[in-house]
Scaffold this motif. Structure first.
Motif, short mmCIF file in Angstrom:
data_model
loop_
_atom_site.label_atom_id
_atom_site.label_comp_id
_atom_site.label_asym_id
_atom_site.label_seq_id
_atom_site.Cartn_x
_atom_site.Cartn_y
_atom_site.Cartn_z
N PRO A 23 6.61 1.53 12.03
CA PRO A 23 6.16 2.87 11.61
C PRO A 23 5.17 2.82 10.44
O PRO A 23 4.30 3.70 10.34
CB PRO A 23 7.47 3.57 11.21
N ILE A 24 5.30 1.82 9.57
CA ILE A 24 4.38 1.72 8.44
C ILE A 24 2.98 1.35 8.91
O ILE A 24 1.97 1.95 8.48
CB ILE A 24 4.91 0.67 7.44
N LEU A 25 2.87 0.38 9.82
CA LEU A 25 1.56 0.02 10.37
C LEU A 25 0.96 1.19 11.14
O LEU A 25 -0.25 1.43 11.09
CB LEU A 25 1.70 -1.20 11.29
N GLN A 26 1.81 1.91 11.85
CA GLN A 26 1.33 3.07 12.61
C GLN A 26 0.82 4.16 11.67
O GLN A 26 -0.20 4.80 11.93
CB GLN A 26 2.46 3.60 13.49
N GLN A 27 1.51 4.36 10.56
CA GLN A 27 1.09 5.35 9.57
C GLN A 27 -0.27 5.00 8.97
O GLN A 27 -1.12 5.87 8.77
CB GLN A 27 2.14 5.44 8.47
N LEU A 28 -0.48 3.71 8.70
CA LEU A 28 -1.75 3.26 8.13
C LEU A 28 -2.84 3.12 9.18
O LEU A 28 -4.01 2.92 8.83
CB LEU A 28 -1.55 1.91 7.43
N HIS A 29 -2.46 3.21 10.45
CA HIS A 29 -3.38 3.02 11.57
C HIS A 29 -3.97 1.60 11.56
O HIS A 29 -5.16 1.40 11.80
CB HIS A 29 -4.51 4.06 11.54
N VAL A 59 0.83 -1.20 0.00
CA VAL A 59 0.00 0.00 0.00
C VAL A 59 0.86 1.25 0.00
O VAL A 59 0.59 2.22 -0.72
CB VAL A 59 -0.95 -0.01 1.21
N THR A 60 1.91 1.26 0.81
CA THR A 60 2.75 2.45 0.95
C THR A 60 3.93 2.48 -0.02
O THR A 60 4.71 3.42 0.01
CB THR A 60 3.29 2.53 2.39
N CYS A 69 0.12 -0.59 21.74
CA CYS A 69 0.99 -1.28 20.79
C CYS A 69 2.11 -0.38 20.27
O CYS A 69 3.25 -0.83 20.12
CB CYS A 69 0.15 -1.82 19.63
N PHE A 70 1.78 0.88 19.97
CA PHE A 70 2.73 1.74 19.27
C PHE A 70 3.31 2.87 20.11
O PHE A 70 4.28 3.51 19.68
CB PHE A 70 2.06 2.34 18.04
N CYS A 71 2.71 3.15 21.24
CA CYS A 71 3.17 4.31 22.03
C CYS A 71 3.90 3.89 23.31
O CYS A 71 3.83 2.75 23.70
CB CYS A 71 1.99 5.21 22.36
#
Length: 241
Positions: A132-138, A121-122, A239-241
Motif C-alpha cells: 500500500p505504501i508503494l501504491q500510495q507513492l505511485h 518518505v511516508t 502490479c497493484f490491482c
C-alpha cells in the motif's frame, strides 16, 4: 574462462603497448553512462560478476539513503521524496535493464532499498505491508521498473531513437503467409538459447518477450510521452490491482 583468457583467445595478445608504454588491463570499463564489469554479460562467471555489480548498487544506494535519513527530521515529505529520487532511485534505475532475468533473491536486495526509501518518505514504521505504501507513492517495484526500462528501450529502437547496433538486435515478426498477427506490431523471437542462465537475459531475447506481451494499444502508441504514460499505467495496474 576469465577476462585475461578471453582477450588472449579473441585477439591473440595478452599485453598492449602504445609506444614504449604498456597499457595495463582492467577487470572493468568505465564510460559516461555505464560501469560494466569485465565478464558481466558473458561466460559462466556472469552470476559472480552480477553479484558484484549488484553489491555496488546496494552499497551506494544504502549510503545515500542513510545520509538522507540523518536529515529527515528537518525535511518535509516533498523535499524528502525529491532527495530520494535524486540520490537513491537514480542508482536503483542506473542501467537496470541489465538486471532483467536475475533471480528473485538478487532483485530482492534492491527491493529492500526501495522499501526503506518508501517508508522514510511516508514516515511509516517497518511493520505495515509495503505494497500500500508503494501504491500510495505511485512507485513501481524494482522488477516492474526493469520491465519498464526494457520496453522503453524497445520502443525507442523501433522508432529510430536508439543506436543502430541496438536496432540490429531486433526484427519485426513477418509470418510466411497473411495472418492477423502480421498487423500486431510484434517482434520475432530468437531461437531458444543454449545458455539458459544468461542467454535469455540478453536484449535480443528479452525485448521481444516483453514487447509482444504488451497490449496492442500500447505497442501502437505514436508518441514517446504517450507510450511512457500508457506503459507505466499498465504495469502499475498489473502490479497493484
Amino acid at each position: 574462462m576469465g577476462l585475461q583468457e578471453m582477450i588472449e583467445a579473441l585477439y591473440g595478445f595478452s599485453r598492449l603497448h602504445v609506444g614504449r608504454k604498456r597499457v595495463p588491463q582492467s577487470d572493468s570499463i568505465h564510460t559516461e553512462v555505464l560501469v560494466a564489469d569485465g565478464i558481466f554479460t558473458c561466460g559462466r562467471n556472469q552470476t559472480r560478476e552480477g553479484h558484484r555489480y549488484l553489491k555496488k548498487i546496494v552499497r551506494a544506494a544504502s549510503f545515500a539513503l542513510h545520509r538522507i535519513g540523518s536529515l529527515r527530521k528537518y525535511l518535509d515529505t516533498t523535499s524528502t521524496e525529491r532527495l530520494v529520487h535524486a540520490f537513491v532511485s537514480s542508482r536503483l534505475e542506473y542501467c537496470n535493464s541489465l538486471l532483467y532475468g536475475l533471480p528473485a533473491k538478487e532483485i530482492l536486495k534492491l527491493q529492500r532499498i526501495q522499501n526503506s526509501a518508501a517508508r522514510m518518505v511516508t514516515r511509516c514504521s517497518k511493520h505495515p505491508p509495503i505494497t500500500p505504501i508503494l501504491q500510495q507513492l505511485h512507485w513501481l517495484p524494482i522488477r516492474e521498473r526493469i520491465t519498464y526500462k526494457v520496453a522503453l528501450l524497445t520502443y525507442k529502437t523501433l522508432h529510430d531513437m536508439a543506436p543502430m547496433y541496438i536496432a540490429d538486435l531486433l526484427a519485426q515478426y513477418q509470418p510466411s503467409r497473411s495472418l492477423h498477427s502480421s498487423t500486431q506490431c510484434l517482434l520475432r523471437r530468437p531461437p531458444p538459447s543454449r545458455t539458459t542462465h544468461y542467454g535469455d537475459r540478453s536484449f535480443a531475447a528479452s525485448a521481444p518477450t516483453i514487447w509482444n506481451d504488451l497490449p496492442m494499444s500500447i505497442r501502437s502508441e505514436t508518441s514517446l510521452d504517450s507510450f511512457k504514460t500508457a506503459l507505466k499505467t499498465h504495469l502499475f495496474v498489473n502490479c497493484f490491482c
